[in-house]
Design a protein around this motif. Structure first.
Motif, short mmCIF file in Angstrom:
data_model
loop_
_atom_site.label_atom_id
_atom_site.label_comp_id
_atom_site.label_asym_id
_atom_site.label_seq_id
_atom_site.Cartn_x
_atom_site.Cartn_y
_atom_site.Cartn_z
N LYS A 63 80.54 74.44 11.23
CA LYS A 63 81.83 73.58 11.20
C LYS A 63 82.19 72.79 9.75
N GLU A 64 80.63 73.08 9.24
CA GLU A 64 80.99 72.47 7.66
C GLU A 64 81.87 73.15 7.01
N SER A 65 81.72 74.40 6.85
CA SER A 65 82.38 75.29 5.27
C SER A 65 84.01 75.50 5.92
N GLY A 66 84.64 76.07 4.58
CA GLY A 66 85.92 75.70 4.81
C GLY A 66 85.97 77.08 4.12
N LEU A 67 85.22 78.28 2.94
CA LEU A 67 85.29 79.10 3.10
C LEU A 67 83.83 79.65 2.86
N SER A 68 83.62 81.59 3.18
CA SER A 68 82.49 82.17 3.07
C SER A 68 81.52 81.98 2.36
N ASN A 69 81.99 81.86 0.82
CA ASN A 69 81.82 82.37 -0.39
C ASN A 69 80.77 80.71 -0.57
N ASP A 70 81.04 79.63 0.58
CA ASP A 70 80.48 78.27 -0.10
C ASP A 70 79.50 78.64 1.33
N ARG A 71 78.80 79.33 1.88
CA ARG A 71 77.96 78.89 3.69
C ARG A 71 76.65 79.25 2.72
N ASP A 72 76.31 79.86 1.75
CA ASP A 72 75.04 80.57 2.04
C ASP A 72 74.61 78.48 1.58
N LYS A 73 75.45 78.91 0.05
CA LYS A 73 74.99 77.12 -0.78
C LYS A 73 75.17 75.80 0.27
N ILE A 74 75.67 75.89 1.63
CA ILE A 74 75.85 75.26 2.14
C ILE A 74 74.60 74.80 3.22
N SER A 75 74.30 75.67 3.14
CA SER A 75 72.99 76.87 3.99
C SER A 75 71.79 76.33 3.51
N SER A 76 71.49 76.22 1.55
CA SER A 76 70.67 75.87 0.97
C SER A 76 70.06 74.40 0.91
N VAL A 77 71.54 73.37 1.12
CA VAL A 77 71.73 72.19 1.01
C VAL A 77 70.43 71.66 2.80
N PHE A 78 71.31 72.21 3.84
CA PHE A 78 70.42 71.54 4.68
C PHE A 78 69.00 72.24 4.76
N VAL A 79 68.51 73.35 4.55
CA VAL A 79 67.16 74.15 4.38
C VAL A 79 65.94 73.22 3.73
N ASN A 80 66.63 72.90 2.61
CA ASN A 80 66.19 71.87 1.33
C ASN A 80 66.07 70.68 2.28
N ARG A 81 66.75 70.03 2.69
CA ARG A 81 66.67 68.71 3.24
C ARG A 81 65.44 68.58 4.62
N LEU A 82 65.47 70.01 5.43
CA LEU A 82 64.79 70.18 6.24
C LEU A 82 63.34 70.22 5.92
N ARG A 83 62.95 71.36 4.81
CA ARG A 83 61.97 71.26 4.03
C ARG A 83 60.95 69.74 3.38
N ILE A 84 61.98 69.11 3.14
CA ILE A 84 61.21 67.58 2.29
C ILE A 84 61.93 66.23 3.18
N GLY A 85 61.71 66.65 4.25
CA GLY A 85 61.77 65.83 5.34
C GLY A 85 63.23 64.58 5.70
N MET A 86 64.01 65.70 4.61
CA MET A 86 65.16 64.38 4.44
C MET A 86 66.61 64.89 5.67
N ARG A 87 66.97 63.90 6.53
CA ARG A 87 67.96 63.46 7.30
C ARG A 87 69.51 64.63 7.39
N LEU A 88 69.65 65.28 7.58
CA LEU A 88 71.04 66.48 7.86
C LEU A 88 72.71 65.86 7.45
N GLN A 89 72.26 64.19 7.39
CA GLN A 89 73.51 63.76 7.90
C GLN A 89 74.49 64.68 8.04
#
Length: 331
Positions: free
Chosen positions: A214-240
């Protein structure tokens, strides 16, 4: 006398030969003349025999008469093994073409396309509007029981793509195929996932994939968007992430998210809760699933849409706010 008889015999032979040639030409014309003015569907009901077909073709304007019908069955027995079903008759098809099609057993296939990121609610609309498809009568609970699924919601469990069906197939058969396909893809990708991901199980990866979708417009960004959410989960930061807020609002969503919506406590509002929402929020594609299980190696914690389908990624809040001013507020 003998000459007279010979002449009579020859005359009879000529008449017979002429009759045979005439009959052959009539049958050939009967079989090969164009019969279908416009491409159309033709349904042959269960229990129909070749003898029933002729009158049906006449009744539907595809044949003018059945004069040669029995002759055809004798001369071309291979064309009489018709099979019930619904077939597509192309424009300009002859009687011979029609019979070949009805003998093939290859029924016309309708198709339904479910786009990546669509929700189960969207799927129900598509299924409900599909022609010649038996409706889905079961509610979500019964449907999941039939599928043998351990989950309480079907959201995210169906693989989005184009599915084909024939007349009177059930909507459940499409749901079942989509469910089995998604399970197969998820099982394979889960077994090949990166190490040390912050997911307890494959279902959590499916939840993450739906958010990425739902957040990705282009497939090229998907892995970077994934990294943002994964990094947030790892440090206990809300996904927002806004798509979860929208999903939690349900039918109340009118195209806008207000400040009060971001503060509202729902099971899906990742602005007010930590971690992942309880279920997927859409049907993710295989690419989104792959991104969820193979995030880019970054230190990004923020991203903002640039308005062209791509996103700007930031490592800290100051950089992110500057990007918001530039790409959202136009400052």
């Amino acid at each position: 006398m003998i000459k007279k008889l010979a002449l009579i015999f020859l005359l009879v032979c000529l008449i017979l030969a002429g009759s045979l040639l005439w009959g052959k030409s009539q049958i050939n014309e009967y079989l090969t003349s164009p019969r279908v003015q416009e491409t159309q569907l033709f349904t042959l009901k269960d229990g129909s025999y070749f003898s029933h077909l002729g009158p049906q073709l006449v009744a539907q304007g595809l044949l003018d008469k059945t004069t040669w019908w029995k002759v055809i069955s004798k001369l071309n027995p291979e064309l009489t093994k018709i099979k019930s079903g619904t077939y597509q008759l192309p424009k300009g098809a002859s009687l011979e073409d029609i019979l070949i099609i009805l003998n093939s057993g290859r029924e016309f296939e309708f198709k339904l396309t479910f786009v990546e990121g669509s929700t189960y609610k969207d799927w129900l609309k598509v299924l409900g509007n599909a022609e010649h498809l038996k409706p889905l009568d079961d509610d979500e609970v019964v449907l999941l029981e039939k599928l043998g699924s351990p989950y309480k919601k079907i959201e995210g469990l169906l693989f989005p793509e184009t599915y084909h069906y024939t007349v009177d197939m059930s909507a459940f058969s499409i749901i079942k195929k989509a469910y089995q396909h998604q399970q197969k893809v998820l099982d394979k990708l889960w077994s090949e996932r990166d190490k040390n991901l912050p997911y307890k199980n494959a279902y959590e990866a499916l939840i993450m994939a739906s958010i990425i979708e739902k957040e990705s417009g282009l497939s090229n960004d998907r892995d970077k968007i994934s990294s943002v959410f994964v990094n947030r989960l790892r440090i206990g930061m809300r996904l927002q992430t806004d798509p979860t807020v929208i999903y939690g609002m349900g039918d109340r969503y009118d195209g806008r998210i207000r400040s009060k919506d971001l503060r509202e406590k729902t099971a899906y509002n990742t602005y007010t809760m930590h971690g992942l929402p309880p279920t997927p929020i859409a049907m993710p594609s295989e690419q989104a699933l792959y991104a969820a299980l193979h995030p880019a190696k970054t230190r990004y914690l923020y991203f903002v849409s640039k308005g062209d389908g791509t996103s700007y990624f930031s490592k800290n809040l100051k950089e992110h706010n500057n990007a918001v001013n530039k790409y959202i507020r136009g400052k």
